[in-house]
Design an enzyme around this catalytic site. Structure first.
Site, PDB file in Angstrom:
ATOM      1  N   GLY A  12       0.837  -1.208   0.000  1.00  0.00           N
ATOM      2  CA  GLY A  12       0.000   0.000   0.000  1.00  0.00           C
ATOM      3  C   GLY A  12       0.867   1.251   0.000  1.00  0.00           C
ATOM      4  N   VAL A  24      16.891   8.426  -1.379  1.00  0.00           N
ATOM      5  CA  VAL A  24      17.690   7.287  -1.860  1.00  0.00           C
ATOM      6  C   VAL A  24      18.434   7.674  -3.141  1.00  0.00           C
ATOM      7  CG1 VAL A  24      17.518   4.952  -2.843  1.00  0.00           C
ATOM      8  CG2 VAL A  24      16.217   5.524  -0.779  1.00  0.00           C
ATOM      9  N   VAL A  25      17.705   8.297  -4.060  1.00  0.00           N
ATOM     10  CA  VAL A  25      18.322   8.660  -5.344  1.00  0.00           C
ATOM     11  C   VAL A  25      19.434   9.693  -5.137  1.00  0.00           C
ATOM     12  CG1 VAL A  25      17.882   9.795  -7.575  1.00  0.00           C
ATOM     13  CG2 VAL A  25      16.310   8.036  -6.721  1.00  0.00           C
ATOM     14  N   ARG A  26      19.152  10.706  -4.342  1.00  0.00           N
ATOM     15  CA  ARG A  26      20.152  11.763  -4.151  1.00  0.00           C
ATOM     16  C   ARG A  26      21.379  11.208  -3.421  1.00  0.00           C
ATOM     17  NH1 ARG A  26      17.227  17.020  -4.240  1.00  0.00           N
ATOM     18  NH2 ARG A  26      16.278  16.916  -6.305  1.00  0.00           N
ATOM     19  N   GLY A 105       5.278  -7.460   4.104  1.00  0.00           N
ATOM     20  CA  GLY A 105       5.233  -8.292   2.891  1.00  0.00           C
ATOM     21  C   GLY A 105       6.361  -7.916   1.945  1.00  0.00           C
ATOM     22  N   THR A 126       4.426   2.579   5.469  1.00  0.00           N
ATOM     23  CA  THR A 126       3.019   2.181   5.529  1.00  0.00           C
ATOM     24  C   THR A 126       2.338   3.082   6.550  1.00  0.00           C
ATOM     25  OG1 THR A 126       1.496   0.514   6.424  1.00  0.00           O
ATOM     26  CG2 THR A 126       3.793   0.262   7.026  1.00  0.00           C
ATOM     27  N   ARG A 163     -25.619  14.423  18.054  1.00  0.00           N
ATOM     28  CA  ARG A 163     -25.532  13.040  17.573  1.00  0.00           C
ATOM     29  C   ARG A 163     -24.285  12.332  18.096  1.00  0.00           C
ATOM     30  NH1 ARG A 163     -26.804  14.194  11.234  1.00  0.00           N
ATOM     31  NH2 ARG A 163     -29.052  13.850  11.306  1.00  0.00           N
ATOM     32  N   GLY A 186     -10.407  13.528  21.046  1.00  0.00           N
ATOM     33  CA  GLY A 186     -11.200  13.438  22.275  1.00  0.00           C
ATOM     34  C   GLY A 186     -12.356  12.460  22.160  1.00  0.00           C
ATOM     35  N   ALA A 187     -12.073  11.284  21.591  1.00  0.00           N
ATOM     36  CA  ALA A 187     -13.140  10.290  21.394  1.00  0.00           C
ATOM     37  C   ALA A 187     -13.650   9.759  22.732  1.00  0.00           C
ATOM     38  CB  ALA A 187     -12.613   9.142  20.546  1.00  0.00           C
ATOM     39  N   ARG A 245     -24.559   8.138  13.501  1.00  0.00           N
ATOM     40  CA  ARG A 245     -24.161   7.997  12.095  1.00  0.00           C
ATOM     41  C   ARG A 245     -22.805   7.307  12.024  1.00  0.00           C
ATOM     42  NH1 ARG A 245     -28.682   9.376  11.476  1.00  0.00           N
ATOM     43  NH2 ARG A 245     -29.519  11.099  10.224  1.00  0.00           N
TER      44      ARG A 245
HETATM   45  O1  F6P Z   1      -1.551  -1.210   4.959  1.00  0.00           O
HETATM   46  C1  F6P Z   1      -2.075   0.036   4.694  1.00  0.00           C
HETATM   47  C2  F6P Z   1      -3.559  -0.032   4.457  1.00  0.00           C
HETATM   48  O2  F6P Z   1      -4.031   1.261   4.145  1.00  0.00           O
HETATM   49  C3  F6P Z   1      -4.375  -0.633   5.587  1.00  0.00           C
HETATM   50  O3  F6P Z   1      -4.643   0.279   6.627  1.00  0.00           O
HETATM   51  C4  F6P Z   1      -5.600  -1.071   4.874  1.00  0.00           C
HETATM   52  O4  F6P Z   1      -6.209  -2.138   5.554  1.00  0.00           O
HETATM   53  C5  F6P Z   1      -5.067  -1.537   3.539  1.00  0.00           C
HETATM   54  O5  F6P Z   1      -3.848  -0.863   3.349  1.00  0.00           O
HETATM   55  C6  F6P Z   1      -5.987  -1.265   2.394  1.00  0.00           C
HETATM   56  O6  F6P Z   1      -5.420  -1.808   1.259  1.00  0.00           O
HETATM   57  P1  F6P Z   1      -5.950  -1.504  -0.225  1.00  0.00           P
HETATM   58  O7  F6P Z   1      -5.428  -0.174  -0.632  1.00  0.00           O
HETATM   59  O8  F6P Z   1      -5.405  -2.615  -1.026  1.00  0.00           O
HETATM   60  O9  F6P Z   1      -7.442  -1.483  -0.159  1.00  0.00           O
END
Ligand code: F6P
Length: 321
Positions: A12, A24-26, A105, A126, A163, A186-187, A245
């Site tokens: 992702g 990295v390139v520089r 991965g 990520t 809500r 502040g959930a 919601r």
């Molecule tokens: O690993 C990053 C991530 O955004 C996760 O939070 C999410 O579950 C997954 O990738 C979504 O993957 P895709 O972009 O393949 O839907």
């Protein structure tokens, strides 16, 4: 032929990947390497989708989200025959080392290619912050800042209507985005995959307690790995009578210009990765640990158990009352 290093992004995408590619390139050019960009993750090594990157190829990308190299999750690359093919292809281009920006991965792919004789160094990229060996992954800060901005907007409308809003943030196996975003907005309740929840105890009773002290609108943050935001939302409305919601923030969290934190981390990690490869060291993952940039053997990194920040979770519980 000049000695070369290559860079790819895999899995992702995450804001800050471009900043890492640039670093990295520089740094590679600074140390005298010819720099190659591999497109669409490991597939680029199997399809010959590789091009030289010069100093100016990476100009003006520091502030851009996404990845100029594109990204993919290659199923073919999981097979030994394709790993050998990719290593032969690297040798044909005199590629002496490869930087892989991605998650767990992607690091498995980097280990496989290192085993085939091409030294690889991984950089944690990520939004999930789910790489056990590193206290930080590139993209995490930007994703959370986006989530905070979105939930602040949701709060405005939730407040106008008295809500409750249940908001799903990304994180399939890791609740870090939910936890830190939840604290920052502040959930009333935060649900993460690492901690088993009971809706009555962890959500309904908290809403009732806050309602008793005069609170009229509520935010519940749910990590993607917990899921079920529609059901949770219906349950809250049914049990409390408060109009509720559900919102799934989704891929909005993966885009956007990287924050200072992500640009800085990406640059430091990118340069460190090149230092390792320039010294002939491969099969490593660069990580941020206790305030320092360090590196680990890939297998050691992949075997580390991920520790959820329970202290931070307890802090959230103490203040959302
Ligand atoms: O690993 C990053 C991530 O955004 C996760 O939070 C999410 O579950 C997954 O990738 C979504 O993957 P895709 O972009 O393949 O839907």
């Amino acid at each position: 032929m000049a000695k070369s290093l290559a860079v790819l992004t895999s899995g992702g995408d995450a804001p800050g990947m471009n900043a890492a590619i640039r670093a990295v390139v520089r740094a590679g050019i600074y140390y005298g390497f010819k720099m190659m960009g591999v497109y669409k993750g490991y597939s680029g090594l199997l399809n010959g989708d590789v091009a030289e990157l010069n100093l100016r190829s990476v100009s003006d990308i520091l502030s851009r989200g996404g990845t100029i190299l594109y990204t993919a999750r290659s199923k073919r690359f999981m097979q030994l025959e394709y790993q050998k093919q990719a290593a032969d292809y690297c040798r044909s281009l005199d590629i002496e080392g490869l930087v892989v920006i991605g998650g767990d991965g992607s690091f498995k792919g980097a280990r496989a290619l290192s085993n085939q004789g091409i030294p690889c160094v991984g950089i944690p990229g990520t939004i999930d912050n789910d790489i056990a060996c590193s206290d930080y992954t590139i993209g995490f800060d930007t994703a959370m800042n986006t989530a905070v901005e979105m939930v602040d907007k949701i709060r405005d409308t939730a407040a106008s209507h008295d809500r409750c809003s249940v908001v799903e943030v990304m994180g399939r196996h890791c609740g870090d985005i939910a936890l830190q975003t939840g604290i920052a907005v502040g959930a009333t309740a935060i649900l993460v995959p690492e901690i088993e929840h009971d809706l009555e105890r962890d959500v309904i009773s908290r809403i009732y307690e806050q309602k008793d002290t005069g609170k009229k609108h509520f935010i519940v943050i749910v990590a993607e790995g917990v899921g079920g935001v529609q059901e949770i939302s219906h349950y809250i409305q049914h049990r409390t009578g408060i109009e509720t919601r559900a919102t799934i923030l989704g891929h909005v969290q993966r885009g956007g210009s990287p924050t200072l934190m992500d640009r800085l981390m990406a640059t430091s990690m990118g340069v460190s990765a090149v230092h390792l490869l320039a010294n002939g060291v491969g099969n490593r993952v660069v990580a941020y640990k206790n305030g320092d940039i360090v590196d680990y053997d890939i297998t050691e990194a992949l075997d580390m158990p991920r520790v959820f920040d329970k202290d931070l979770y307890d802090i959230a519980l103490e203040v959302s009352i």
